[in-house]
Write an enzyme that holds these catalytic residues in place. Structure first.
Site, PDB file in Angstrom:
ATOM      1  N   CYS A 197      39.106 -35.240  35.267  1.00 40.81           N
ATOM      2  CA  CYS A 197      39.390 -36.234  36.310  1.00 40.81           C
ATOM      3  C   CYS A 197      38.559 -37.492  36.106  1.00 40.81           C
ATOM      4  CB  CYS A 197      39.150 -35.649  37.698  1.00 40.81           C
ATOM      5  SG  CYS A 197      37.447 -35.126  38.005  1.00 40.81           S
ATOM      6  N   CYS A 340       4.322 -65.157  34.220  1.00 41.23           N
ATOM      7  CA  CYS A 340       2.970 -64.627  34.264  1.00 41.23           C
ATOM      8  C   CYS A 340       2.295 -65.079  35.557  1.00 41.23           C
ATOM      9  CB  CYS A 340       2.179 -65.103  33.045  1.00 41.23           C
ATOM     10  SG  CYS A 340       0.442 -64.570  33.033  1.00 41.23           S
ATOM     11  N   CYS A 343      -1.268 -67.311  34.424  1.00 40.34           N
ATOM     12  CA  CYS A 343      -1.198 -68.679  33.909  1.00 40.34           C
ATOM     13  C   CYS A 343       0.065 -69.417  34.320  1.00 40.34           C
ATOM     14  CB  CYS A 343      -1.314 -68.676  32.382  1.00 40.34           C
ATOM     15  SG  CYS A 343       0.109 -67.935  31.545  1.00 40.34           S
ATOM     16  N   CYS A 389       1.671 -61.515  27.825  1.00 38.83           N
ATOM     17  CA  CYS A 389       1.936 -62.940  28.011  1.00 38.83           C
ATOM     18  C   CYS A 389       1.679 -63.665  26.692  1.00 38.83           C
ATOM     19  CB  CYS A 389       1.060 -63.506  29.119  1.00 38.83           C
ATOM     20  SG  CYS A 389       1.221 -65.306  29.332  1.00 38.83           S
ATOM     21  N   CYS A 392      -1.360 -66.160  27.337  1.00 44.95           N
ATOM     22  CA  CYS A 392      -2.660 -65.522  27.552  1.00 44.95           C
ATOM     23  C   CYS A 392      -3.041 -64.599  26.385  1.00 44.95           C
ATOM     24  CB  CYS A 392      -2.646 -64.705  28.850  1.00 44.95           C
ATOM     25  SG  CYS A 392      -2.361 -65.676  30.350  1.00 44.95           S
ATOM     26  N   HIS A 470      34.853 -34.522  42.224  1.00 50.00           N
ATOM     27  CA  HIS A 470      36.188 -34.873  41.750  1.00 50.00           C
ATOM     28  C   HIS A 470      36.362 -36.378  41.813  1.00 50.00           C
ATOM     29  CE1 HIS A 470      40.394 -34.323  40.810  1.00 50.00           C
ATOM     30  NE2 HIS A 470      40.749 -34.997  41.893  1.00 50.00           N
TER      31      HIS A 470
END
Length: 513
Positions: A197, A340, A343, A389, A392, A470
């Site tokens: 089904c 981030c 920063c 990041c 960073c 079903h």
């Protein structure tokens, strides 16, 4: 800065609703692939980056089977729901009385409601028909043939005006017959060949995807299928042609099931499966069979370009790699924004999507827009989920959000009814737009102040629980514009639009207006 695949971590498991948990363990990475030119992994086609695949759902599946070490609920925690409350007196056509369990007369849903949600997987089989069989006179009838007196010959004493009137009447009758044929084409059931089904429901929804069906009805393979994907396409086109033939009321999709199982071995048995999972693999096979794309160089984009220009270049690169009618119809583009919190540096990536898997809010009743709001909401990535990041040069707490950069022609929305915390199916009633041009996806687009309207044309419904259930499909006929329910080999009379919204809705199919 790297961005994970277009599924937030808390909602990445699409919430499969399986008939039996034992079958789910084979899904995902164990899928066999074809050795033809389309043999690149599904993961490579669904993501333009090297991160988690769009189809890699092993995490969610391990939860389903209880194999995850961090989440191992017992089977006794399953909940059963009687979630489907359809019409009380809808009748059905059947072309195979031997599959109805011997019932006679006109059946209704009401007589079997106590058995729904019992968690038993047995009521998926066609031997437990819930509708009864109408007598042969209730089957779809063709219009009577033209009267034998409507001859091209006319009596010598008859006036010319009588001939013109007779000819006009004959032409009108032929026109009405042609219109009637068009309105009944496609109203064809699919026989359940053993817990299929889930497949029947998806095929009916795809059958009512207008542009796809038009293509398949005119598709002629120029040569014998040389790959498993091409064999699937060949069998699917044969099935669609048969389903859209006049006076064909029910067909058996055995050859399609066999060819699909030859590639995806997890479907070779007759266990219950998840409809959305099947839809993804099925569309991927059709795409691979039709793909004329050529693998080229890796994508390189200048970070100084605007977001829209980056999206355009990414889509062009993806289209050269993945070029098929299936991509043209079903694939859109997501925009992922990672920021981030230390920063403020922002990284933007673009990824293709074949459906939107949206979470459900905690309320028992909500609107579809509330689910879409949850999908695009900003999410905090912290702890083990912290990305690195690029500015960073270390792992930082970030926020992540999604918007839709490019909308597909046909939008598939999957309602995640699997609860990751309660190990049960969510029976929330999601009120989704059902009318023409009623769904506006503009607020969820990457470009503000734009509208994007969609019209609903098909629904895959699931009744039952995570332990067993079903599937049926409810589809809008492209010619008559009437709604019909397809329950395996049974097709209902036309339905009213207010019957469409229920707690059983699982996959929604929308067409862009």
């Amino acid at each position: 800065m790297p961005v994970i695949s277009p599924r937030r971590s808390s909602t990445s498991a699409s919430g499969s609703i399986y008939g039996t948990s034992s079958s789910s363990a084979a899904v995902g990475p164990t899928t066999s692939t074809d050795s033809s030119s389309s043999s690149r992994s599904v993961s490579d086609r669904y993501s333009s980056s090297g991160y988690k695949s769009y189809l890699d759902r092993a995490g969610s599946l391990s939860k389903l089977t209880g194999s995850s070490s961090s989440y191992s609920p017992s089977l006794s925690s399953y909940s059963s729901y009687s979630t489907y409350t359809p019409r009380s007196s809808t009748t059905y056509r059947s072309s195979a009385s031997s599959l109805t369990g011997g019932s006679s007369g006109v059946g209704t849903y009401r007589s079997i409601l106590p058995s729904l949600g019992s968690g038993s997987s047995s009521y998926d089989t066609t031997t437990l028909s819930r509708y009864g069989v109408r007598t042969s006179s209730a089957l779809r009838n063709t219009l009577p043939t033209s009267s034998p007196t409507s001859s091209r010959y006319w009596d010598r004493d008859t006036s010319r005006s009588s001939l013109i009137s007779s000819s006009a009447s004959h032409a009108d009758e032929n026109k009405k017959t042609a219109v009637n044929d068009e309105e009944t084409e496609g109203l064809c059931g699919l026989k359940n060949i053993g817990n299929t089904c889930f497949m029947n429901s998806v095929i009916q929804c795809l059958s009512h995807t207008n542009e796809l069906t038009k293509f398949l009805r005119n598709y002629n393979a120029t040569k014998s299928p040389t790959s498993k994907d091409q064999q699937i396409l060949y069998e699917f086109s044969k099935l669609i042609k048969e389903m859209w033939t006049n006076n064909v009321h029910s067909v058996t999709p055995m050859e399609l099931k066999r060819s699909f199982s030859a590639k995806h071995r997890m479907y070779s048995d007759y266990n219950q499966q998840d409809a959305q999972e099947f839809l993804r693999f099925f569309l991927d096979s059709l795409h691979c069979a039709l793909n004329t794309g050529v693998k080229g160089e890796a994508l390189k984009i200048d970070d100084n370009l605007s977001d829209n220009k980056k999206a355009e270049l990414t889509w062009e690169w993806y289209s050269r790699l993945e070029n098929s009618l299936i991509r043209d119809l079903f694939v859109g583009q997501l925009k992922s924004t990672l920021r981030c919190t230390t920063c403020g540096n922002t990284s933007v990536t673009f990824d293709p999507f074949w459906d939107l898997s949206v979470p459900l809010p905690s309320s028992s009743r909500c609107k579809l827009e509330a689910c879409l709001d949850l999908f695009i909401r900003e999410e905090v990535l912290d702890g083990d989920e912290m990305p690195t990041c690029s500015k960073c040069q270390t792992r930082r707490k970030c926020t992540k959000s999604f918007t839709i950069q490019r909308f597909p022609k046909y939008l598939v929305i999957h309602l995640k009814r699997f609860s990751e915390t309660r190990w049960s199916k969510l029976s929330n009633i999601v009120e989704f737009p059902t009318g023409e041009r009623e769904l506006n996806m503009g607020p969820y687009g990457a470009n503000a102040n734009s509208n994007m309207y969609f019209s609903l044309y098909a629904i895959s419904n699931h009744m039952g629980s995570t332990a067993g259930g079903h599937y049926v499909a409810i589809c809008k006929h492209p010619v008559s514009k009437k709604w019909h329910e397809f329950n395996d080999n049974l097709v209902s009379e036309s339905l009213s639009e207010h019957h469409l919204v229920s707690s059983s809705a699982y996959i929604l199919f929308y067409e862009r207006a």
